[in-house]
Design a protein around this motif. Structure first.
Motif, PDB file in Angstrom:
ATOM      1  N   GLY A  15       0.986  -1.032  -0.047  1.00 27.61           N
ATOM      2  CA  GLY A  15      -0.014   0.022   0.040  1.00 27.61           C
ATOM      3  C   GLY A  15       0.893   1.198  -0.020  1.00 27.61           C
ATOM      4  N   ALA A  16       2.196   0.911  -0.242  1.00 27.97           N
ATOM      5  CA  ALA A  16       3.176   2.089  -0.120  1.00 27.97           C
ATOM      6  C   ALA A  16       3.001   3.316  -1.270  1.00 27.97           C
ATOM      7  N   PRO A  17       3.252   4.337  -1.240  1.00 26.28           N
ATOM      8  CA  PRO A  17       3.880   4.996   0.165  1.00 26.28           C
ATOM      9  C   PRO A  17       2.823   5.500   0.988  1.00 26.28           C
ATOM     10  N   TYR A  18       3.011   5.584   2.172  1.00 27.14           N
ATOM     11  CA  TYR A  18       2.285   5.851   3.244  1.00 27.14           C
ATOM     12  C   TYR A  18       2.461   7.422   4.051  1.00 27.14           C
ATOM     13  N   GLN A  19       1.360   7.757   4.484  1.00 23.32           N
ATOM     14  CA  GLN A  19       1.473   8.999   5.138  1.00 23.32           C
ATOM     15  C   GLN A  19       2.510   9.126   6.398  1.00 23.32           C
ATOM     16  N   PRO A  20       3.366  10.048   6.390  1.00 26.28           N
ATOM     17  CA  PRO A  20       4.183  10.372   7.805  1.00 26.28           C
ATOM     18  C   PRO A  20       3.431  11.035   8.655  1.00 26.28           C
ATOM     19  N   VAL A  21       3.523  10.420   9.820  1.00 26.20           N
ATOM     20  CA  VAL A  21       2.893  11.038  11.151  1.00 26.20           C
ATOM     21  C   VAL A  21       4.135  11.003  12.189  1.00 26.20           C
ATOM     22  N   ALA A  22       4.057  11.960  12.995  1.00 24.56           N
ATOM     23  CA  ALA A  22       4.850  11.962  14.193  1.00 24.56           C
ATOM     24  C   ALA A  22       4.287  11.917  15.436  1.00 24.56           C
ATOM     25  N   LEU A  23       4.876  11.069  16.361  1.00 25.01           N
ATOM     26  CA  LEU A  23       3.957  10.809  17.844  1.00 25.01           C
ATOM     27  C   LEU A  23       5.171  11.126  18.807  1.00 25.01           C
ATOM     28  N   MET A  24       4.519  12.156  19.866  1.00 24.33           N
ATOM     29  CA  MET A  24       5.557  12.875  20.795  1.00 24.33           C
ATOM     30  C   MET A  24       4.893  12.529  22.367  1.00 24.33           C
ATOM     31  N   HIS A  25       6.060  11.979  23.020  1.00 25.43           N
ATOM     32  CA  HIS A  25       5.729  11.792  24.406  1.00 25.43           C
ATOM     33  C   HIS A  25       5.651  12.885  25.127  1.00 25.43           C
ATOM     34  N   GLY A  26       5.237  12.893  26.511  1.00 20.98           N
ATOM     35  CA  GLY A  26       4.836  13.576  27.364  1.00 20.98           C
ATOM     36  C   GLY A  26       6.070  13.795  28.159  1.00 20.98           C
ATOM     37  N   TRP A  27       6.045  14.721  29.312  1.00 21.09           N
ATOM     38  CA  TRP A  27       7.233  14.715  30.307  1.00 21.09           C
ATOM     39  C   TRP A  27       7.738  13.507  31.079  1.00 21.09           C
ATOM     40  N   LEU A  28       8.814  13.159  31.277  1.00 17.56           N
ATOM     41  CA  LEU A  28       9.250  12.177  31.640  1.00 17.56           C
ATOM     42  C   LEU A  28       8.810  10.847  31.242  1.00 17.56           C
ATOM     43  N   GLY A  29       8.182  10.972  30.012  1.00 18.51           N
ATOM     44  CA  GLY A  29       7.770   9.723  29.230  1.00 18.51           C
ATOM     45  C   GLY A  29       8.869   9.378  28.271  1.00 18.51           C
ATOM     46  N   SER A  30       8.477   8.434  27.529  1.00 13.93           N
ATOM     47  CA  SER A  30       9.400   7.808  26.458  1.00 13.93           C
ATOM     48  C   SER A  30       8.699   7.237  25.152  1.00 13.93           C
ATOM     49  N   ALA A  31       9.220   6.638  24.229  1.00 14.57           N
ATOM     50  CA  ALA A  31       8.776   6.302  22.982  1.00 14.57           C
ATOM     51  C   ALA A  31       8.141   4.933  23.274  1.00 14.57           C
ATOM     52  N   ASP A  32       8.652   4.056  24.184  1.00 15.84           N
ATOM     53  CA  ASP A  32       8.150   2.922  24.539  1.00 15.84           C
ATOM     54  C   ASP A  32       6.662   2.933  25.227  1.00 15.84           C
ATOM     55  N   GLY A  33       6.181   4.134  25.937  1.00 13.21           N
ATOM     56  CA  GLY A  33       4.968   4.159  26.361  1.00 13.21           C
ATOM     57  C   GLY A  33       3.955   4.369  25.487  1.00 13.21           C
ATOM     58  N   LEU A  34       4.324   4.790  24.129  1.00 14.04           N
ATOM     59  CA  LEU A  34       3.355   5.103  23.256  1.00 14.04           C
ATOM     60  C   LEU A  34       3.346   4.105  21.847  1.00 14.04           C
ATOM     61  N   ASP A  35       3.896   2.684  22.213  1.00 13.85           N
ATOM     62  CA  ASP A  35       3.750   1.774  21.341  1.00 13.85           C
ATOM     63  C   ASP A  35       2.628   1.413  20.465  1.00 13.85           C
ATOM     64  N   ASP A  36       1.638   1.282  21.627  1.00 15.42           N
ATOM     65  CA  ASP A  36       0.239   0.593  21.048  1.00 15.42           C
ATOM     66  C   ASP A  36      -0.323   1.677  19.926  1.00 15.42           C
ATOM     67  N   LEU A  37      -0.069   3.062  20.484  1.00 14.99           N
ATOM     68  CA  LEU A  37      -0.798   4.155  19.466  1.00 14.99           C
ATOM     69  C   LEU A  37       0.004   3.952  18.089  1.00 14.99           C
ATOM     70  N   GLY A  38       1.390   3.801  18.296  1.00 19.08           N
ATOM     71  CA  GLY A  38       2.124   3.916  16.910  1.00 19.08           C
ATOM     72  C   GLY A  38       1.596   2.585  16.343  1.00 19.08           C
ATOM     73  N   ASN A  39       1.606   1.562  16.920  1.00 18.26           N
ATOM     74  CA  ASN A  39       1.304   0.216  16.231  1.00 18.26           C
ATOM     75  C   ASN A  39      -0.094   0.149  15.354  1.00 18.26           C
ATOM     76  N   HIS A  40      -1.073   0.597  16.348  1.00 18.52           N
ATOM     77  CA  HIS A  40      -2.398   0.960  15.807  1.00 18.52           C
ATOM     78  C   HIS A  40      -2.488   1.777  14.382  1.00 18.52           C
ATOM     79  N   LEU A  41      -1.802   2.837  14.442  1.00 21.38           N
ATOM     80  CA  LEU A  41      -1.838   3.821  13.415  1.00 21.38           C
ATOM     81  C   LEU A  41      -1.161   3.168  12.384  1.00 21.38           C
ATOM     82  N   ALA A  42       0.206   2.393  12.473  1.00 22.72           N
ATOM     83  CA  ALA A  42       0.809   1.666  11.321  1.00 22.72           C
ATOM     84  C   ALA A  42      -0.292   0.703  10.797  1.00 22.72           C
ATOM     85  N   SER A  43      -1.178  -0.187  11.570  1.00 17.84           N
ATOM     86  CA  SER A  43      -2.223  -1.121  11.077  1.00 17.84           C
ATOM     87  C   SER A  43      -2.892  -0.327  10.259  1.00 17.84           C
ATOM     88  N   HIS A  44      -3.325   0.853  10.163  1.00 22.26           N
ATOM     89  CA  HIS A  44      -4.195   1.458   9.380  1.00 22.26           C
ATOM     90  C   HIS A  44      -3.306   2.197   8.245  1.00 22.26           C
TER      91      HIS A  44
END
Length: 398
Positions: A64-93
């Motif tokens: 289905g490429a190319p795909y639309q780029p989207v940035a995901l930004m964590h909060g204070w004292l957070g990190s990328a691994d706290g938003l894996d589920d959101l990132g994977n969900h959007l990738a599935s779409h």
């Protein structure tokens, strides 16, 4: 009301919902690169992408490429691994998500975080254009970008839009306030924006999130959603269960909002907004405000052979005329090119959208429509010369 709403939202609905997994398997990889464009230095992130198999470091799916780029930004004292589920969900779409893993310390640099995000989105485009990269061919180029931020990351959106004009769709999840020039940037932003607040968030209260909506007075579309019983961390991989809304439901709310917003604003699928305002899958446990200078029309999720629910969104005090036809056409109007051939359709009388700027109602179908495709469009206007047309909506009638 809240409990019954939560049960319905968490339960299976008759149709595919935005919070359900999409058609792609989701892969992810940890990346680190030296920015060559904006002076960001070394940027660390995770990339979530449509994959041939779900999991870490799996092969990309170019079907289905190319795909639309989207940035995901964590909060204070957070990190990328706290938003894996959101990132994977959007990738599935079918989105290519860069999930930032910088500015994780006690004293983050918000302007630098915005530069990191800009560099990360550019890196996706650059890597996609490199035949030797594992991301070759994966990212759309020359298109508008979207960015999503939680808490501090939501506030950082205001700095990102000040330095990167390609960011035209932003979504703030419990977005914290930001230092100058963030608020001033938001007052000049003309893209699309959605803010999500939790009614029991004691870290970034509803009023603080609402200020971002109020500042964004010249956006082409803006929406503010307050979710009843939700706290501050419902978007995370492991949301807490010490609030009126259970953690898993808080996450599903976020998955719905993110997916429908990106589908509408990046892919032009305005009908997805029905999942925000029309209680699809159960009574929605949230309230919202909106202002759409670029109007939208939705309908189709609650469709039978006898009637359908439709909604039109515009600016406060505007009026709308709703049209249908069994044939497409092209007619010049003061508000743009109408896509319907009204020789095979009709117009409704003007309807006021009131102070809220939007309205919804059921429209009865004649028996002759059963088994056919019917096209719908609306004009939203303040007066005879100030208005715009929605995108047309195509609906197969059962």
């Amino acid at each position: 009301m809240l409990l019954s709403s939560l049960i319905l939202l968490a339960a299976a609905a008759p149709a595919q919902l935005p919070e359900d997994p999409g058609p792609y398997a989701a892969g992810w990889q940890v990346v680190s690169f030296a920015d060559q464009n904006y002076g960001a230095g070394t940027v660390r992130a995770r990339v979530h992408y449509p994959a041939q198999l779900a999991g870490r470091d799996t092969a990309v799916d170019l079907s289905g490429a190319p795909y639309q780029p989207v940035a995901l930004m964590h909060g204070w004292l957070g990190s990328a691994d706290g938003l894996d589920d959101l990132g994977n969900h959007l990738a599935s779409h079918g989105y290519l998500v860069i999930n930032l893993d910088t500015e994780k310390g006690l004293f983050p640099d918000v302007p630098a975080y915005a530069v990191d995000t800009r560099a990360a989105l550019q890196w996706l485009e650059d890597e996609s254009g490199d035949p030797a990269s594992w991301l070759s061919g994966m990212a759309q180029s020359g298109v508008n970008w979207a960015a999503i931020g939680h808490s501090m990351g939501g506030g950082t959106l205001s700095h990102l839009i000040g330095i990167e004009p390609r960011v035209r769709a932003i979504l703030g999840m419990q977005a914290a306030d930001a230092i100058a020039p963030g608020p001033a940037n938001m007052s000049q932003y003309t893209g699309a924006a959605l803010w999500i607040a939790g009614s029991v968030d004691n870290i970034v209260p509803t009023g603080q999130v609402r200020r971002w909506y109020d500042r964004a007075g010249v956006t082409e579309r803006r929406m503010f959603v307050e979710v009843e019983g939700m706290g501050h961390s419902g978007c995370l991989d492991n949301p807490p269960n010490n609030q009126p809304m259970p953690g898993d439901v808080q996450k599903r709310v976020h998955l719905r909002m993110l997916t429908l917003f990106l589908d509408a604003e990046l892919r032009g699928e305005d009908a997805e907004y029905e999942y925000l305002v029309a209680d699809v899958g159960g009574a929605a446990p949230w309230s919202f405000d909106q202002d759409c200078e670029r109007p939208l029309l939705w309908g189709g999720a609650s469709l039978t052979s006898q009637a359908g629910l439709f909604g039109v969104h515009g600016a406060a005090g505007s009026q709308t005329i709703f049209a249908w036809s069994t044939q497409l056409g092209s007619t010049s109007t003061p508000f743009g090119d109408a896509a319907l051939d009204l020789n095979f359709g009709a117009l409704t009388p003007p309807l006021s959208l009131g102070a809220a700027g939007w309205g919804k109602d059921y429209y009865a179908f004649p028996p002759s429509w059963s088994g056919t495709t019917v096209y719908f469009q609306a004009a939203v206007f303040q007066n005879a010369i100030d208005g715009a047309l929605t995108a047309p909506l195509s609906l197969p009638i059962p």
